[in-house]
Design a protein around this motif. Structure first.
Motif, PDB file in Angstrom:
ATOM      1  N   GLY A 257       0.821  -1.212   0.000  1.00 37.47           N
ATOM      2  CA  GLY A 257       0.000   0.000   0.000  1.00 37.47           C
ATOM      3  C   GLY A 257       0.851   1.257   0.000  1.00 37.47           C
ATOM      4  N   PHE A 258       1.910   1.257   0.784  1.00 38.43           N
ATOM      5  CA  PHE A 258       2.811   2.409   0.831  1.00 38.43           C
ATOM      6  C   PHE A 258       3.451   2.628  -0.536  1.00 38.43           C
ATOM      7  CE2 PHE A 258       6.766   4.614   1.508  1.00 38.43           C
ATOM      8  CZ  PHE A 258       6.415   5.605   2.403  1.00 38.43           C
TER       9      PHE A 258
ATOM     10  N   ILE B  30       2.367   1.672  -3.516  1.00 36.89           N
ATOM     11  CA  ILE B  30       1.365   2.139  -4.482  1.00 36.89           C
ATOM     12  C   ILE B  30       1.052   3.613  -4.251  1.00 36.89           C
ATOM     13  CG2 ILE B  30      -1.069   1.917  -5.148  1.00 36.89           C
ATOM     14  CD1 ILE B  30      -0.744  -1.123  -4.629  1.00 36.89           C
ATOM     15  N   GLY B  31       0.886   4.001  -2.984  1.00 33.05           N
ATOM     16  CA  GLY B  31       0.626   5.405  -2.664  1.00 33.05           C
ATOM     17  C   GLY B  31       1.779   6.302  -3.066  1.00 33.05           C
ATOM     18  N   TRP B  32       2.988   5.849  -2.804  1.00 29.16           N
ATOM     19  CA  TRP B  32       4.179   6.625  -3.164  1.00 29.16           C
ATOM     20  C   TRP B  32       4.255   6.813  -4.676  1.00 29.16           C
ATOM     21  CZ3 TRP B  32       8.043   9.265  -0.776  1.00 29.16           C
ATOM     22  CH2 TRP B  32       9.152   9.601  -1.550  1.00 29.16           C
TER      23      TRP B  32
ATOM     24  N   ASP C 297       1.873   6.620  -6.901  1.00 27.65           N
ATOM     25  CA  ASP C 297       0.786   7.481  -7.376  1.00 27.65           C
ATOM     26  C   ASP C 297       1.065   8.945  -7.038  1.00 27.65           C
ATOM     27  OD1 ASP C 297      -1.854   7.802  -8.606  1.00 27.65           O
ATOM     28  OD2 ASP C 297      -2.468   8.429  -6.591  1.00 27.65           O
ATOM     29  N   GLY C 298       1.512   9.193  -5.818  1.00 29.68           N
ATOM     30  CA  GLY C 298       1.834  10.563  -5.412  1.00 29.68           C
ATOM     31  C   GLY C 298       2.976  11.142  -6.222  1.00 29.68           C
TER      32      GLY C 298
ATOM     33  N   THR D 195       1.659  11.880  -9.772  1.00 27.64           N
ATOM     34  CA  THR D 195       0.758  13.039  -9.734  1.00 27.64           C
ATOM     35  C   THR D 195       1.553  14.325  -9.526  1.00 27.64           C
ATOM     36  OG1 THR D 195      -1.053  11.701  -8.866  1.00 27.64           O
ATOM     37  CG2 THR D 195      -1.194  14.079  -8.505  1.00 27.64           C
TER      38      THR D 195
END
Length: 67
Positions: free
Chosen positions: A28-29, A31-33, A35-36, A39
């Motif tokens: 999860g970390f 994937i979030g990283w 994506d961030g 973006t």
């Protein structure tokens, strides 16, 4: 099954659960990283393009004798 065997089974299950949770958190970390990052990178490109156009207009105006 003895009490010691039951305890060992519970501890093994706990350790297995902890590993699954650690892996899920890490995924999860990541994937979030990712994506961030993408973006933020995309937004930075837009901001740089806007700034570049503003600077180019100033340079054009100087070249035409306007300030």
């Amino acid at each position: 099954m003895t009490d010691a065997e039951k305890l060992r089974a519970l501890l093994d299950d706990y350790e297995s659960q902890r590993k699954r949770e650690d892996q899920a958190f890490a995924e999860g970390f990541r994937i979030g990283w990712d994506d961030g990052y993408s973006t933020g990178y995309g937004r930075a490109l837009v901001e740089m393009e806007e700034a570049w156009h503003a600077l180019a207009e100033k340079v054009r105006a100087l070249g035409k004798g306007r300030q």
